[in-house]
Scaffold this motif. Sequence first.
Motif, mmCIF file in Angstrom:
data_model
loop_
_atom_site.group_PDB
_atom_site.id
_atom_site.type_symbol
_atom_site.label_atom_id
_atom_site.label_comp_id
_atom_site.label_asym_id
_atom_site.label_seq_id
_atom_site.Cartn_x
_atom_site.Cartn_y
_atom_site.Cartn_z
ATOM 1 N N ALA A 221 0.941 -1.221 0.014
ATOM 2 C CA ALA A 221 0.077 -0.087 -0.086
ATOM 3 C C ALA A 221 1.025 1.232 0.107
ATOM 4 O O ALA A 221 0.474 2.356 -0.472
ATOM 5 N N GLN A 225 0.579 4.115 -2.858
ATOM 6 C CA GLN A 225 0.445 5.597 -2.618
ATOM 7 C C GLN A 225 1.566 6.472 -3.137
ATOM 8 O O GLN A 225 1.182 7.726 -3.576
ATOM 9 N N ALA A 266 -5.346 0.500 -3.352
ATOM 10 C CA ALA A 266 -4.590 1.129 -1.985
ATOM 11 C C ALA A 266 -5.499 1.096 -0.807
ATOM 12 O O ALA A 266 -5.157 0.345 0.264
ATOM 13 N N LEU A 269 -5.868 -2.846 -0.063
ATOM 14 C CA LEU A 269 -4.806 -3.288 1.082
ATOM 15 C C LEU A 269 -4.679 -2.815 2.484
ATOM 16 O O LEU A 269 -4.234 -3.353 3.195
ATOM 17 N N CYS A 270 -5.331 -1.638 2.554
ATOM 18 C CA CYS A 270 -5.429 -0.778 3.703
ATOM 19 C C CYS A 270 -6.429 -2.059 4.561
ATOM 20 O O CYS A 270 -6.275 -2.191 5.686
ATOM 21 N N VAL A 295 -2.076 5.065 3.531
ATOM 22 C CA VAL A 295 -2.856 5.251 2.232
ATOM 23 C C VAL A 295 -3.432 6.443 2.103
ATOM 24 O O VAL A 295 -3.963 6.951 0.904
#
Length: 299
Positions: A221, A225, A266, A269-270, A295
């Motif tokens: 992530a 970002q 992103a 993934l967070c 992120v």
Amino acid sequence: MILQEYMNTCRTRVDEQLKLVLPESSIVSPKLAEAMTYSVFNGGKRVRPLLVYAANKALGGQAHHADPAACAVELIHAYSLVHDDLPAMDDDDLRRGKPTCHKAFDEATAILAGDALQTLAFEALSTPYHFPEALLSDTARLALFRELTSASGHAGMCGGQSMDLNSVGQALNQQQLQLMHNHKTGALIRASVIMGALSTDKVTDEELDTLTTYANAIGLAFQVQDDILDVTADTETLGKQQGADDALDKPTYVSLMGLEAAQHFAEELCQEALTALSSFDEQAAPLRQLAEYIVHRSH
């Protein structure tokens, strides 16, 4: 817990420890000592030390036991940026809004400063007198050493950087891009989390597996970002040249997926990182908040 307060506390702590580890002067080369300090204290976010302290806290550890690991990962990170900025690699003039090390000093000094910061990281891990309150067993120190060497070398950060340099002008698919960044960026982020856990001297294999899942998600992530910010942020906010990846014709998640899809990835993934921490209690709040920070940061 307010994340900004926690971040400020941890940053102050690791900066104080780094000042104790870095050479104040040198009878051999004052210029080299100055370049080392310049490269470490130039406004970094200290994300990796933050992750060390947060992982330590999540397992009920004490911050002073995590000081060697926090300093070591930041020294490795600093060395990698000094070398990454060199003309032979990304040839950057700015880092965090200031001249890069080879611009502030010279190319040879920058190479040596990076080398010296790398070796200092392992000295910090292996030399108890630097951190007398960090009562780590020899077994724990060896585990920390092994984790950092693996994350930094050919099977980690250096390998990923090599793949990155060799991928300029090439079209990578998502699997190849992920492989590259799991090594170039993700390896040291993963090591930061694992080393924070190992600093408690009591982490279980199950907890390490869970934290590894978390760390893999935020490591990727972080890079996604970064790719997004290279397109959406300006040079002043970034502290480095905006659009540098595109100018170097590097493959990125934005060039592969498009901006909107990269932003969505992103966020996915967070969420994956947060889900991984579901078995942890409120002590893991900083880890959860750092996943969100990674992120949503602006630089």
